[in-house]
Design a protein around this motif. Structure first.
Motif, PDB file in Angstrom:
ATOM      1  N   SER A 175     -44.678 130.980   0.157  1.00 32.02           N
ATOM      2  CA  SER A 175     -44.544 130.370  -1.163  1.00 32.02           C
ATOM      3  C   SER A 175     -44.201 128.894  -0.982  1.00 32.02           C
ATOM      4  O   SER A 175     -44.061 128.400   0.155  1.00 32.02           O
ATOM      5  N   VAL A 176     -44.064 128.204  -2.096  1.00 33.93           N
ATOM      6  CA  VAL A 176     -43.656 126.794  -2.124  1.00 33.93           C
ATOM      7  C   VAL A 176     -42.688 126.609  -3.279  1.00 33.93           C
ATOM      8  O   VAL A 176     -42.892 127.183  -4.359  1.00 33.93           O
ATOM      9  N   ARG A 191     -30.501 120.496   6.311  1.00 30.98           N
ATOM     10  CA  ARG A 191     -30.088 121.586   5.424  1.00 30.98           C
ATOM     11  C   ARG A 191     -31.057 122.752   5.522  1.00 30.98           C
ATOM     12  O   ARG A 191     -30.640 123.925   5.528  1.00 30.98           O
ATOM     13  N   LEU A 192     -32.345 122.476   5.612  1.00 29.71           N
ATOM     14  CA  LEU A 192     -33.323 123.552   5.760  1.00 29.71           C
ATOM     15  C   LEU A 192     -33.094 124.316   7.058  1.00 29.71           C
ATOM     16  O   LEU A 192     -33.200 125.550   7.096  1.00 29.71           O
ATOM     17  N   ASP A 215     -40.249 124.272   5.520  1.00 31.18           N
ATOM     18  CA  ASP A 215     -40.829 122.998   5.948  1.00 31.18           C
ATOM     19  C   ASP A 215     -40.970 122.056   4.755  1.00 31.18           C
ATOM     20  O   ASP A 215     -41.380 122.477   3.664  1.00 31.18           O
ATOM     21  N   ILE A 216     -40.679 120.782   4.980  1.00 29.14           N
ATOM     22  CA  ILE A 216     -40.924 119.766   3.961  1.00 29.14           C
ATOM     23  C   ILE A 216     -42.408 119.433   3.966  1.00 29.14           C
ATOM     24  O   ILE A 216     -42.946 118.991   4.979  1.00 29.14           O
ATOM     25  N   LEU A 217     -43.057 119.648   2.841  1.00 30.16           N
ATOM     26  CA  LEU A 217     -44.470 119.303   2.710  1.00 30.16           C
ATOM     27  C   LEU A 217     -44.637 117.869   2.234  1.00 30.16           C
ATOM     28  O   LEU A 217     -45.351 117.082   2.851  1.00 30.16           O
ATOM     29  N   LEU A 218     -43.981 117.542   1.130  1.00 33.50           N
ATOM     30  CA  LEU A 218     -44.078 116.224   0.515  1.00 33.50           C
ATOM     31  C   LEU A 218     -42.693 115.783   0.059  1.00 33.50           C
ATOM     32  O   LEU A 218     -41.862 116.617  -0.321  1.00 33.50           O
ATOM     33  N   ILE A 231     -43.850 113.612   7.441  1.00 33.64           N
ATOM     34  CA  ILE A 231     -44.100 113.753   6.011  1.00 33.64           C
ATOM     35  C   ILE A 231     -45.247 112.819   5.651  1.00 33.64           C
ATOM     36  O   ILE A 231     -45.164 111.628   5.956  1.00 33.64           O
ATOM     37  N   PRO A 232     -46.306 113.348   4.993  1.00 36.23           N
ATOM     38  CA  PRO A 232     -46.549 114.741   4.617  1.00 36.23           C
ATOM     39  C   PRO A 232     -46.663 115.642   5.854  1.00 36.23           C
ATOM     40  O   PRO A 232     -46.961 115.160   6.949  1.00 36.23           O
ATOM     41  N   HIS A 233     -46.458 116.931   5.649  1.00 34.14           N
ATOM     42  CA  HIS A 233     -46.598 117.886   6.745  1.00 34.14           C
ATOM     43  C   HIS A 233     -48.012 117.775   7.310  1.00 34.14           C
ATOM     44  O   HIS A 233     -48.997 117.810   6.569  1.00 34.14           O
TER      45      HIS A 233
END
Length: 270
Positions: A175-176, A191-192, A215-218, A231-233
């Motif tokens: 999911s996102v 934190r992630l 994961d940070i996408l944007l 970033i972006p992933h």
């Protein structure tokens, strides 16, 4: 973005490296630029639609007087965080704190520290293919909701997908989520990683099984590449299990490198 400015608010408080500064106190001078939209207030003449600069001045004064720190950097950092978390409609703040006649043994007028802090929009990919996958994704969402300085605004439907890269493993649930955060990118990444550790994530095989992957996408329209973070992933435009849920909650968001919307990237991948 519109601005409301408070200039040279004088406050007597107790901050400084030397003990006598903490006990006797001295004058500090604070200026704040508040970024918000004044459009609604300007059209309706409704004060609640804007930021009350008188109340903000009282907030700043009370906060600075109720705490004692050694460094100006700490004063202004803690103040900015408190303002962003507690003042409605505030999107970004620029703060300057001046310390007149700082005790450095030289004839100077003032020293000051200036910072800029604000809210950011980030999209976080989630994945799990071990144990109770839904529970692990729920844990990731709840963990972000409980993180100071983070607000979860949307979560896409959970999507069952085949494994990517290393295929000798169970299928994933992906999911996102969309969040608003005052954390800078590397602090958000830390934190992630903490949330992954709380889910007993073990990194053994690249693209291998995991209880929880975040994961940070944007992050706004930021482009960042260093040893720890991209970033972006770098793989997001190749992964339908990322683009499908992302397109559900943010099809219009534009990839800052490829200059295409999420929906366009997904259509191209299909």
């Amino acid at each position: 973005m519109d601005k409301i400015q408070i200039k040279n608010l004088e406050i007597f408080a107790n901050h400084g490296v030397f003990p006598e500064e903490n006990k006797l106190g001295q004058k500090f001078v604070i200026s704040a630029t508040l970024y918000t939209s004044t459009r609604k207030a300007g059209k309706t003449d409704d004060l609640t639609a804007s930021i009350h600069y008188g109340e903000v001045s009282q907030f700043i004064t009370k906060f600075v007087q109720e705490h004692t720190w050694k460094l100006l950097e700490t004063v202004v950092e803690q103040l900015a965080e408190a303002m962003l978390l507690q003042i409605p409609h505030l999107e970004k703040v620029e703060l300057e704190i001046k310390k007149p006649w700082a005790p450095v043994g030289l004839p100077l007028e003032t020293v000051s520290v200036s910072i800029e802090r604000g809210w950011h929009t980030a999209y976080i990919a989630m994945g799990s293919n071990m144990g109770d996958k839904k529970a692990y994704l729920d844990m990731g969402v709840l963990g972000m909701q409980l993180t100071k300085g983070c607000i979860v605004e949307a979560v896409a439907d959970y999507l069952a997908t085949e494994p990517y890269g290393y295929t000798e493993q169970d299928e994933f649930l992906n999911s996102v989520m969309k969040i608003r955060t005052i954390l800078p990118p590397h602090e958000l990444l830390d934190r992630l990683h903490e949330l992954e550790q709380e889910a007993n994530r073990v990194r053994v095989i690249h693209w291998g099984p995991r209880t929880l992957d975040l994961d940070i996408l944007l992050y706004d329209d930021l482009i960042l590449d260093d040893e720890e973070l991209h970033i972006p992933h770098i793989e997001m435009h190749k992964r339908d299990f990322v683009l499908i849920p992302l397109a559900q909650i943010a099809p219009w968001v534009r990839h800052p490198v490829y200059n295409q919307t999420v929906q366009e990237l997904l259509d191209r991948l299909k």
